[in-house]
Motif scaffolding. Structure first.
Motif, PDB file in Angstrom:
ATOM      1  N   VAL A  76      33.723  39.629  38.596  1.00 30.11           N
ATOM      2  CA  VAL A  76      33.609  40.804  37.803  1.00 30.11           C
ATOM      3  C   VAL A  76      35.102  41.647  37.751  1.00 30.11           C
ATOM      4  O   VAL A  76      35.566  41.792  38.988  1.00 30.11           O
ATOM      5  CB  VAL A  76      32.598  41.835  38.347  1.00 30.11           C
ATOM      6  CG1 VAL A  76      32.573  43.306  37.589  1.00 30.11           C
ATOM      7  CG2 VAL A  76      31.216  41.501  38.106  1.00 30.11           C
ATOM      8  N   GLY A  77      35.707  41.811  36.739  1.00 27.13           N
ATOM      9  CA  GLY A  77      36.866  42.439  36.826  1.00 27.13           C
ATOM     10  C   GLY A  77      37.078  43.961  36.746  1.00 27.13           C
ATOM     11  O   GLY A  77      36.417  44.655  35.840  1.00 27.13           O
ATOM     12  N   ARG A 125      33.867  40.446  47.923  1.00 28.38           N
ATOM     13  CA  ARG A 125      34.982  39.697  48.073  1.00 28.38           C
ATOM     14  C   ARG A 125      36.073  40.030  46.954  1.00 28.38           C
ATOM     15  O   ARG A 125      35.805  39.768  45.858  1.00 28.38           O
ATOM     16  CB  ARG A 125      35.003  38.018  48.219  1.00 28.38           C
ATOM     17  CG  ARG A 125      34.396  37.873  49.649  1.00 28.38           C
ATOM     18  CD  ARG A 125      34.253  36.290  49.869  1.00 28.38           C
ATOM     19  NE  ARG A 125      33.470  36.034  50.996  1.00 28.38           N
ATOM     20  CZ  ARG A 125      32.943  34.725  51.189  1.00 28.38           C
ATOM     21  NH1 ARG A 125      33.197  33.881  50.515  1.00 28.38           N
ATOM     22  NH2 ARG A 125      32.416  34.600  52.558  1.00 28.38           N
ATOM     23  N   TRP A 126      37.391  40.359  47.395  1.00 32.26           N
ATOM     24  CA  TRP A 126      38.466  40.681  46.379  1.00 32.26           C
ATOM     25  C   TRP A 126      39.108  39.384  45.914  1.00 32.26           C
ATOM     26  O   TRP A 126      39.488  38.770  47.011  1.00 32.26           O
ATOM     27  CB  TRP A 126      39.068  41.741  46.696  1.00 32.26           C
ATOM     28  CG  TRP A 126      38.623  43.245  46.382  1.00 32.26           C
ATOM     29  CD1 TRP A 126      37.998  43.843  47.514  1.00 32.26           C
ATOM     30  CD2 TRP A 126      38.513  43.877  45.288  1.00 32.26           C
ATOM     31  NE1 TRP A 126      37.555  45.297  46.940  1.00 32.26           N
ATOM     32  CE2 TRP A 126      37.696  45.280  45.350  1.00 32.26           C
ATOM     33  CE3 TRP A 126      39.101  43.548  43.909  1.00 32.26           C
ATOM     34  CZ2 TRP A 126      37.541  45.966  44.621  1.00 32.26           C
ATOM     35  CZ3 TRP A 126      38.948  44.548  42.821  1.00 32.26           C
ATOM     36  CH2 TRP A 126      38.241  45.885  43.114  1.00 32.26           C
ATOM     37  N   LEU A 141      29.753  39.295  45.926  1.00 30.20           N
ATOM     38  CA  LEU A 141      30.111  39.711  44.695  1.00 30.20           C
ATOM     39  C   LEU A 141      31.654  39.620  44.574  1.00 30.20           C
ATOM     40  O   LEU A 141      32.195  39.954  45.573  1.00 30.20           O
ATOM     41  CB  LEU A 141      29.642  41.430  44.504  1.00 30.20           C
ATOM     42  CG  LEU A 141      30.475  41.989  43.095  1.00 30.20           C
ATOM     43  CD1 LEU A 141      29.839  41.476  41.684  1.00 30.20           C
ATOM     44  CD2 LEU A 141      30.331  43.359  43.174  1.00 30.20           C
ATOM     45  N   GLN A 142      31.879  38.704  43.751  1.00 30.28           N
ATOM     46  CA  GLN A 142      33.324  38.344  43.313  1.00 30.28           C
ATOM     47  C   GLN A 142      34.226  39.621  42.468  1.00 30.28           C
ATOM     48  O   GLN A 142      33.682  39.692  41.423  1.00 30.28           O
ATOM     49  CB  GLN A 142      33.528  36.956  42.766  1.00 30.28           C
ATOM     50  CG  GLN A 142      32.754  35.741  43.600  1.00 30.28           C
ATOM     51  CD  GLN A 142      33.367  35.596  44.772  1.00 30.28           C
ATOM     52  OE1 GLN A 142      34.369  35.486  45.155  1.00 30.28           O
ATOM     53  NE2 GLN A 142      32.158  35.366  45.779  1.00 30.28           N
ATOM     54  N   LEU A 143      35.070  40.108  42.961  1.00 29.67           N
ATOM     55  CA  LEU A 143      35.689  40.913  42.134  1.00 29.67           C
ATOM     56  C   LEU A 143      37.145  40.921  41.910  1.00 29.67           C
ATOM     57  O   LEU A 143      37.819  40.093  43.264  1.00 29.67           O
ATOM     58  CB  LEU A 143      35.596  42.521  42.921  1.00 29.67           C
ATOM     59  CG  LEU A 143      34.368  43.222  43.156  1.00 29.67           C
ATOM     60  CD1 LEU A 143      34.276  44.504  43.977  1.00 29.67           C
ATOM     61  CD2 LEU A 143      33.902  43.534  41.544  1.00 29.67           C
ATOM     62  N   TRP A 167      39.033  29.937  43.686  1.00 25.85           N
ATOM     63  CA  TRP A 167      38.105  31.236  43.892  1.00 25.85           C
ATOM     64  C   TRP A 167      37.108  31.141  44.904  1.00 25.85           C
ATOM     65  O   TRP A 167      37.180  31.756  45.675  1.00 25.85           O
ATOM     66  CB  TRP A 167      37.697  31.840  42.667  1.00 25.85           C
ATOM     67  CG  TRP A 167      38.366  32.406  41.765  1.00 25.85           C
ATOM     68  CD1 TRP A 167      39.573  32.063  41.190  1.00 25.85           C
ATOM     69  CD2 TRP A 167      38.322  33.847  41.201  1.00 25.85           C
ATOM     70  NE1 TRP A 167      40.266  32.872  40.382  1.00 25.85           N
ATOM     71  CE2 TRP A 167      39.412  33.984  40.393  1.00 25.85           C
ATOM     72  CE3 TRP A 167      37.179  34.651  41.299  1.00 25.85           C
ATOM     73  CZ2 TRP A 167      39.659  34.996  39.653  1.00 25.85           C
ATOM     74  CZ3 TRP A 167      37.337  35.877  40.615  1.00 25.85           C
ATOM     75  CH2 TRP A 167      38.632  36.088  39.705  1.00 25.85           C
ATOM     76  N   ALA A 168      36.404  30.077  44.708  1.00 27.18           N
ATOM     77  CA  ALA A 168      35.118  29.684  45.670  1.00 27.18           C
ATOM     78  C   ALA A 168      35.557  29.046  47.049  1.00 27.18           C
ATOM     79  O   ALA A 168      34.972  29.217  47.910  1.00 27.18           O
ATOM     80  CB  ALA A 168      34.106  28.919  45.022  1.00 27.18           C
ATOM     81  N   VAL A 169      36.759  28.334  47.217  1.00 28.19           N
ATOM     82  CA  VAL A 169      36.981  27.835  48.445  1.00 28.19           C
ATOM     83  C   VAL A 169      38.093  28.679  49.120  1.00 28.19           C
ATOM     84  O   VAL A 169      38.416  28.331  50.643  1.00 28.19           O
ATOM     85  CB  VAL A 169      37.641  26.414  47.845  1.00 28.19           C
ATOM     86  CG1 VAL A 169      39.243  26.573  47.560  1.00 28.19           C
ATOM     87  CG2 VAL A 169      37.396  25.554  49.356  1.00 28.19           C
TER      88      VAL A 169
END
Length: 388
Positions: free
Chosen positions: A204-205, A235-236, A24-26, A332-334
């Motif tokens: 997600v913010g 991951r933040w 989950l991307q935060l 963000w993804a890398v």
């Protein structure tokens, strides 16, 4: 452990995402910063301790060098424009709004331009060309003019909607504005995060307001950060927005002293790529895939073959999960894949990020400002073969 019961649904969801290899991307946005304060110090101590990057939405009209000097001590903080003065110009009975058509459009745009210029001059390396409207409200007529003021992104609260610039919203608020005006119950915030994890596509913010946090809000943040800090299912992220390349810099060249592990590692080359595409009139994919010499320092792309990706941590294992329509957010993804890369590997980092983004199948072309399908036969990454 305090809060363990309330946190259980979050742990279960993060375990699920870890098993899928899809963390989950935060990201964290904190609003209303103006000057150094004890609450700001407390927030930054908390985020530093848990390794959480922070975007501060700063009110331009009332800020200055004091905050700039305080933030100069920080590594993981970026700054966005929070309107102009955070003043309500709406009429009686209307919801509070600074960026509405209650005043002449030219007046509103002039304030936003002044705000952007002020913050960019104060925060050259940590400034993000993003507008965060006060009260998360802005009229559509104003949104249409933001690009001409130099804004490249807009962040409000709630689901992202179609807009003429990149949207990166917050989705979970820790404050109970309609009730106690303090921190919400931990279980309620956890429920929102789990629901967003299961239904929302993209980062997600989390929204905070350090100046008005009560004990419940601070306790909630401590528990959330501790629960997510080292979990494989989360991951933040920071924003990693592109910066303007320095005079004489070129795509594939050195990083001009910026750290690869920092926020500009990929972004500077992404900006240069877009600039080169505009200058030559080529399609973006032609610039990337048909010109391996543009990535000569690392050979990041070689006519569709991503040769060095197996050298970058777990990239070849978790494949391509990026689904961002802007080069600025490809970083963000890398980021986690390249945090240990060497300073002279910037071109390779940019190439990996672009491969990830292109394999999503469809991107917003920042050069032509339109959405299109990208057609490739295949791209090889490590032992895997990905059909585009």
């Amino acid at each position: 452990m305090t809060g363990r019961t309330e946190l259980k649904p979050l742990f279960e969801e993060l375990d699920r995402r870890a098993d899928l290899g899809d963390p989950l991307q935060l990201w964290l946005r904190d609003d209303d910063a103006v000057a150094p304060s004890e609450p700001l110090d407390r927030l930054l101590q908390l985020t530093n301790h848990h390794g959480v990057p922070t975007l501060l939405a700063v009110i331009p009209a009332f800020t200055g060098t004091e905050l700039q000097q305080r933030l100069a001590l920080e590594k993981g903080v970026e700054v966005a424009v929070h309107g102009w003065a955070h003043l309500n110009h709406a009429g009686a009975g209307e919801k509070s709004r600074e960026l509405g058509m209650h005043r002449p459009l030219a007046t509103v745009l002039d304030e936003l331009a002044r705000g952007r210029e002020r913050l960019e001059s104060l925060y050259e390396t940590r400034f993000v060309p993003m507008l965060v409207p006060p009260w998360n409200r802005i009229d559509s007529d104003i949104i249409g003019e933001l690009g001409g003021l130099g804004f490249e992104a807009l962040s409000v609260y709630g689901p992202e909607r179609s807009a003429p610039l990149t949207m990166l919203n917050t989705h979970v608020d820790i404050m109970d504005w309609r009730g106690t005006r303090g921190g919400r119950p931990l279980g309620a915030v956890v429920g929102d995060l789990v629901a967003m994890s299961r239904t929302h596509k993209g980062p997600v913010g989390l929204l905070t307001h350090h100046l008005v946090h009560d004990a419940a809000a601070w306790d909630l943040l401590e528990l959330l950060f501790a629960a997510t800090e080292k979990h494989a299912g989360c991951r933040w992220r920071g924003i990693f927005w592109p910066i303007k390349p320095r005079v004489g810099s070129r795509l594939g060249g050195p990083a001009n002293g910026r750290s690869v592990g920092g926020r500009h590692a990929f972004a500077e080359d992404a900006h240069g790529l877009g600039h080169r595409a505009r200058a030559t009139g080529q399609n973006l994919e032609e610039v990337v895939l048909a010109d391996p010499k543009g990535f000569d320092r690392g050979g990041s792309l070689d006519r569709g073959v991503a040769r060095p990706v197996t050298q970058d941590g777990d990239f070849a294992d978790h494949g391509t999960t990026a689904d961002f329509g802007n080069l600025g957010f490809a970083g963000w993804a890398v980021h986690d894949d390249v945090h240990g890369a060497r300073q002279d590997d910037i071109s390779r980092i940019a190439g990996i990020a672009l491969v990830k983004q292109f394999l999503a199948g469809s991107v917003d072309d920042p050069v032509r400002g339109e959405r299109k399908q990208l057609q490739f036969s295949s791209i090889h990454a490590g032992k895997k073969r990905y059909a585009a």
